[in-house]
Write an enzyme that holds these catalytic residues in place. Structure first.
Site, mmCIF file in Angstrom:
data_model
loop_
_atom_site.group_PDB
_atom_site.id
_atom_site.type_symbol
_atom_site.label_atom_id
_atom_site.label_comp_id
_atom_site.label_asym_id
_atom_site.label_seq_id
_atom_site.Cartn_x
_atom_site.Cartn_y
_atom_site.Cartn_z
ATOM 1 N N HIS A 164 4.152 3.076 3.886
ATOM 2 C CA HIS A 164 3.710 2.091 4.876
ATOM 3 C C HIS A 164 4.737 0.966 5.009
ATOM 4 O O HIS A 164 5.591 0.786 4.137
ATOM 5 C CB HIS A 164 2.404 1.419 4.418
ATOM 6 C CG HIS A 164 1.263 2.356 4.246
ATOM 7 N ND1 HIS A 164 0.340 2.589 5.228
ATOM 8 C CD2 HIS A 164 0.892 3.102 3.185
ATOM 9 C CE1 HIS A 164 -0.563 3.457 4.777
ATOM 10 N NE2 HIS A 164 -0.244 3.777 3.542
ATOM 11 N N TYR A 212 -2.560 -1.064 -1.509
ATOM 12 C CA TYR A 212 -1.384 -0.240 -1.827
ATOM 13 C C TYR A 212 -1.182 -0.203 -3.339
ATOM 14 O O TYR A 212 -1.538 -1.144 -4.040
ATOM 15 C CB TYR A 212 -0.112 -0.838 -1.214
ATOM 16 C CG TYR A 212 -0.158 -1.075 0.267
ATOM 17 C CD1 TYR A 212 -0.367 -0.021 1.159
ATOM 18 C CD2 TYR A 212 0.056 -2.351 0.791
ATOM 19 C CE1 TYR A 212 -0.382 -0.247 2.530
ATOM 20 C CE2 TYR A 212 0.040 -2.577 2.165
ATOM 21 C CZ TYR A 212 -0.174 -1.524 3.026
ATOM 22 O OH TYR A 212 -0.190 -1.745 4.373
ATOM 23 N N HIS A 234 2.719 6.951 7.086
ATOM 24 C CA HIS A 234 1.343 6.724 7.546
ATOM 25 C C HIS A 234 1.115 7.399 8.905
ATOM 26 O O HIS A 234 0.120 8.067 9.133
ATOM 27 C CB HIS A 234 1.118 5.200 7.644
ATOM 28 C CG HIS A 234 -0.308 4.806 7.853
ATOM 29 N ND1 HIS A 234 -0.671 3.512 8.103
ATOM 30 C CD2 HIS A 234 -1.461 5.525 7.861
ATOM 31 C CE1 HIS A 234 -1.996 3.467 8.249
ATOM 32 N NE2 HIS A 234 -2.485 4.664 8.106
ATOM 33 N N LYS A 275 -0.371 4.411 15.092
ATOM 34 C CA LYS A 275 0.456 3.245 14.807
ATOM 35 C C LYS A 275 1.860 3.754 14.541
ATOM 36 O O LYS A 275 2.059 4.946 14.329
ATOM 37 C CB LYS A 275 0.047 2.491 13.542
ATOM 38 C CG LYS A 275 -1.364 2.561 13.098
ATOM 39 C CD LYS A 275 -1.496 1.802 11.774
ATOM 40 C CE LYS A 275 -2.913 1.330 11.584
ATOM 41 N NZ LYS A 275 -3.071 0.447 10.466
ATOM 42 N N CYS A 298 3.618 2.684 11.947
ATOM 43 C CA CYS A 298 3.807 2.553 10.504
ATOM 44 C C CYS A 298 4.276 3.860 9.871
ATOM 45 O O CYS A 298 3.625 4.875 10.083
ATOM 46 C CB CYS A 298 2.472 2.112 9.885
ATOM 47 S SG CYS A 298 2.517 1.967 8.096
#
Ligand code: ZN
Length: 138
Positions: free
Chosen positions: A10, A38, A114, A122, A124
């Site tokens: 990420h 995380y 991700h 997204k 990410c």
């Protein structure tokens, strides 16, 4: 022991010219989840922080948390706030070493971004994780 077969990369989605230190991440996630989502966080200076025990389920990849580890780097947005691979040399070096260490511990794990997970809309982590790390060996 929980089985880990995914390592999900990420970005913090913060601007590359603004500090988002580990203390800010911990505070932000404490408000959102009650703990840090995380497992590892890599700041722009290349420091690797373990922010959650590997055996504890994180909060970073909906539907995949129970079987994965989350690794996040500080940044992911350029100075204008647009998604971009903003990793510094120190972060790339730290990430490679961290992933080698994690693959040694969890040899069956797949390393993904991700955005490579299904139904994630997204950018990410704003770079092609598979191209860069799929072939990583110890
Ligand atoms: Zn993410």
């Amino acid at each position: 022991m929980r089985k880990i077969d995914l390592i999900v990369i990420h970005c913090s989605a913060t601007r590359c010219n603004r500090d988002f230190p580990v203390t800010a991440l911990i505070r932000c996630h404490a408000d959102r989840f009650g703990f840090t989502g995380y497992h590892y966080y890599i700041t722009r200076d290349g420091t690797v922080y373990q922010t959650r025990h590997e055996q504890l389920v994180g909060a970073h990849a909906k539907g995949y948390n129970s079987r994965s580890l989350g690794v996040c780097y500080e940044g992911g947005l350029n100075a204008q706030g647009k998604p971009e691979d903003t990793r510094t040399k120190a972060q790339k070096w730290a990430m490679t070493n961290l992933l080698k260490y994690l693959i040694k511990k969890h040899p069956d794990a797949q390393i993904l971004g991700h955005r490579d997970l299904p139904n994630v809309h997204k950018d990410c982590p704003c770079f092609d994780v598979k191209a860069e790390y799929a072939g990583i060996t110890i």
